[in-house]
Design an enzyme around this catalytic site. Structure first.
Site, mmCIF file in Angstrom:
data_model
loop_
_atom_site.group_PDB
_atom_site.id
_atom_site.type_symbol
_atom_site.label_atom_id
_atom_site.label_comp_id
_atom_site.label_asym_id
_atom_site.label_seq_id
_atom_site.Cartn_x
_atom_site.Cartn_y
_atom_site.Cartn_z
ATOM 1 N N LEU A 359 4.480 -13.958 36.670
ATOM 2 C CA LEU A 359 5.340 -12.628 36.852
ATOM 3 C C LEU A 359 6.476 -12.833 36.330
ATOM 4 O O LEU A 359 7.619 -13.513 36.486
ATOM 5 C CB LEU A 359 5.296 -12.352 38.364
ATOM 6 C CG LEU A 359 3.959 -12.493 39.114
ATOM 7 C CD1 LEU A 359 4.350 -12.590 40.513
ATOM 8 C CD2 LEU A 359 3.321 -11.121 38.997
ATOM 9 N N ASP A 360 6.788 -11.747 35.410
ATOM 10 C CA ASP A 360 8.340 -11.333 35.007
ATOM 11 C C ASP A 360 9.106 -10.991 36.283
ATOM 12 O O ASP A 360 8.502 -10.408 37.218
ATOM 13 C CB ASP A 360 8.128 -10.562 33.860
ATOM 14 C CG ASP A 360 9.611 -10.107 33.543
ATOM 15 O OD1 ASP A 360 10.375 -11.037 33.156
ATOM 16 O OD2 ASP A 360 9.943 -8.986 33.257
ATOM 17 N N LYS A 361 10.281 -10.983 36.357
ATOM 18 C CA LYS A 361 11.138 -10.576 37.129
ATOM 19 C C LYS A 361 11.623 -9.006 37.385
ATOM 20 O O LYS A 361 10.927 -8.155 37.855
ATOM 21 C CB LYS A 361 12.249 -11.442 37.453
ATOM 22 C CG LYS A 361 13.093 -11.143 38.560
ATOM 23 C CD LYS A 361 14.533 -11.681 38.576
ATOM 24 C CE LYS A 361 15.598 -11.152 37.775
ATOM 25 N NZ LYS A 361 16.130 -10.015 38.177
ATOM 26 N N ALA A 555 2.207 -10.932 33.910
ATOM 27 C CA ALA A 555 2.556 -9.655 33.991
ATOM 28 C C ALA A 555 3.924 -9.480 33.660
ATOM 29 O O ALA A 555 4.769 -10.168 34.104
ATOM 30 C CB ALA A 555 2.327 -9.452 35.961
#
Length: 685
Positions: A359-361, A555
């Site tokens: 997951l990207d932040k 994502a």
């Protein structure tokens, strides 16, 4: 991170429709059919008569059976011929054409079976087989069309006309297809939005569930986007059209899903190849039974020919081949209705095997919009400190300053004079004869204003939480502290928990500083978080995760996420206001509402679709195995074979169509969760 508000851009030409039920039954598809072109080259859909003729044919076939039983053979033959002419003449002609071109599809099978039955004097049997086959085909087409055209029903959500404002202040009701970009359109309360646009006047709650999958109405005001097909609930809205009718998000969603439906998933290609090999083998077995049974089993030639014909009828791989496209189309449609755009059956299959999600932040786990999360005045601070801070923040264009101004009440203090930006540090101004600064810790340290013990403790606590701290100070001391952060998405922790329950590991990969990434990951419940990553670092981390955990998804929403989205086994792009076009074009799945819960939804849908496919294939092969045994033991009849084959075809279609409701509405799921909680037994005291 800089973002632009764009949406998926599928090819401008409409995608071809997926192969129909009968096209799928063609066991050796031509190259053009492999891409879903045409309705059916082996099955002439126009050859199938309507229900009045089918009903008449069934009645005549029953009368032919009765005449044969009463030994009126001439009458039975006449009635049988009439039944075949009413119901199956087109199918018979198509079957002969297939045989001439050595295409062994269901039409060819039926032509051989009917011809063979007639040659051995079983005219009533031939009529009943053809009438039952055509009736089942008609039912099957109707069921498959429900799956094929379900997503097209979305287009009917957008009204055909729009109330366009005229220069004289009045309105004119015009066809939506002819409304130009830039025109002003009025949407009355309770009306549907006809085109994509941006609100210029009015406030209202809008239900945009068909487009984004949101379960609750969304408040709209000036500057907010509107999507064609949404329903305006309360107040009148005036919007400026931003896209023509053919370019609305609704129309593009339909195009993307139709393109996905037309593509063939790996399991579908396998089933098609299997059917292409299986059908000639079935023909060979039937021929061997007809020729060898009299010698090996002591059957009469008549009985051997009849059982061989029954074996041919049941051998049709119709149910086997049709089970895959119907199931995949139903799953893709269910996903699209919940705001999940899956770009093909291959992507759906990949979701089933996911073992990890990176997951990207910023913009993925978080909203991507900085917000004021905490502020406080220090001991001995000026009582007007918050008003002064609002004055300074409102005069700056910096994102942190804008977040502070939006989070504080509007000021009543005197206006600021001599406002100056301090690059890399903050903003400065004079108010009531005093110099005030609103800036970062570096500015406070340069001016020797960071010495208060209370301030040191606060700074350490906010730094641990990953907050960006801004200080309000005059020439002598710091008066107030403001903590700004990119808030965690409201459903992020729930999504991570659902992924964990599915056995899918979550990891955060971000280019932001490590402390902030760790803080956000802790809040989301993700134990593994890595910050300070450049795009090439994300690629390396993703490759390591794939080697360690197995199939891994990525994502993200930004341009810097595109390489990782392409490298991942499955790419999820956030499709909301902050998403970039490159990310959405690169990804395999687009989440239209930026709701991370749609990722575990996709995994669950993919796993359920696989279970349904396995059930359908097992049912189709199981029934065929039973009838093969009956034929080899001399117990099969042709009309029983037709009923069994078409019955299984309808059963697998119905089973696949269940996936259209595979994703429950959020409100339904929440109500179910509350019900489970209320029904849970009280703990012992």
């Amino acid at each position: 991170m800089s973002h632009s508000h764009t949406h998926p851009h599928p090819p401008s030409a409409p995608a071809p429709a997926p192969a129909s039920a009968c096209a799928s039954c063609a066991c050796a598809p031509a190259p053009s059919q492999a891409h879903g072109q045409g309705d059916d080259q082996h099955h002439d859909h126009g050859a199938l008569p309507g229900w009045p003729r089918i009903t008449a044919a069934l009645i005549l076939a029953l009368l032919a059976e009765a005449a044969h039983w009463l030994q009126h053979d001439a009458a039975g033959m006449a009635l049988a011929l009439l039944a075949i002419a009413l119901s199956g003449l087109g199918v018979y002609r198509a079957g002969l054409g297939d045989l001439r071109h050595l295409r062994l599809g269901i039409n060819a099978l039926m032509a051989v079976a009917v011809t063979g039955a007639a040659l051995i004097g079983q005219w009533p049997e031939a009529a009943m087989v053809m009438a039952l086959f055509v009736a089942a085909e008609r039912l099957e087409h109707a069921a498959v069309d429900r799956a094929r055209h379900a997503i097209r029903d979305l287009l009917q959500l957008a009204p055909e006309t729009a109330d366009v404002l005229q220069p004289d202040g009045g309105t004119a009701r015009l066809p939506a297809a002819g409304v130009a970009v830039g025109a002003l359109v009025r949407i009355a309360p309770g009306a549907r939005v006809p085109l994509d646009g941006q609100v210029v006047r009015g406030m209202s709650a809008v239900n945009q569930a068909p487009i984004t999958g949101e379960s609750a109405p969304v408040d709209k005001a000036a500057g907010d986007p509107l999507f064609a097909g949404s329903v305006n609930h309360e107040g009148e809205l005036v919007m400026r059209v931003t896209a023509p009718a053919a370019g609305t998000l609704l129309a593009r969603i339909v195009q993307v899903v139709e393109q996905a439906q037309a593509s063939r998933a790996p399991i579908q290609r396998f089933v098609d190849r299997f059917a292409a090999i299986y059908t000639p083998i079935a023909f060979a077995l039937a021929l061997a039974l007809a020729l060898l049974a009299p010698w090996l089993l002591g059957w009469s030639w008549h009985q051997a020919a009849y059982q061989a014909l029954a074996l041919l009828v049941i051998a049709c791989p119709c149910a086997l081949v049709i089970s895959t496209p119907v199931t995949l189309v139903s799953a893709l449609t269910a996903a699209a209705r919940r705001g999940i755009l899956i770009k093909g059956g291959a992507a759906l299959e990949a979701a089933r095997g996911l073992r990890a999600v990176a997951l990207d932040k910023t913009g993925t786990l978080t909203t991507g919009s900085p917000a004021l999360v905490h502020w406080q005045m220090l001991d001995g601070a000026d009582p007007l400190a918050t008003s002064i801070a609002w004055q300074l923040a409102s005069r700056s264009d910096h994102p942190v300053s804008r977040a502070i101004a939006a989070g504080l009440p509007a000021a009543c203090a005197s206006a600021a004079d001599d406002v100056r930006a301090l690059p890399g540090r903050g903003v400065q101004a004079h108010m009531d004869g005093r110099a005030w600064t609103l800036g970062n810790l570096r500015l406070a340290r340069e001016r020797g204003l960071d010495t208060a013990p209370q301030l040191a403790d606060l700074l350490a606590r906010h730094e641990q939480q990953g907050h960006t701290v801004t200080l309000l100070a005059d020439d002598t001391r710091v008066h107030a502290l403001f903590a700004v952060a990119d808030p965690l998405r409201s459903h992020a922790a729930e999504a991570v928990a659902q992924l964990r329950a599915l056995g899918v590991r979550s990891v955060v990969l971000s280019g932001d500083n490590a402390a902030t990434v760790q803080a956000v990951a802790r809040a989301a419940g993700v134990p593994d978080a890595r910050g300070g990553l450049l795009p090439e670092d994300k690629l390396a981390a993703l490759a390591a995760l794939q080697a360690e955990a197995g199939a891994t998804a990525m994502a993200g929403d930004g341009i810097n996420d595109a390489p990782a989205l392409a490298r991942a086994d499955l790419g999820f792009a956030m499709g909301g206001a902050h998403a970039t076009g490159m990310a959405m074009e690169t990804a395999d799945v687009v989440l239209m509402h930026d709701d991370l819960r749609r990722i575990p939804d996709t995994v669950r849908l993919a796993r359920r679709a696989h279970r349904v496919l396995a059930q359908n294939i097992a049912l189709a092969l199981g029934v065929k195995a039973v009838f093969f045994g009956l034929a080899l033991s001399g117990q099969a009849t042709m009309w029983m074979a037709v009923v069994a084959d078409m019955g299984v075809s309808l059963a697998v279609v119905a089973n696949g169509l269940r996936l259209r409701r595979a994703l429950p509405d959020d409100r339904t799921a929440a109500a179910a969760a509350r019900s489970r909680e209320q029904s849970r037994p009280c703990p012992a005291t």
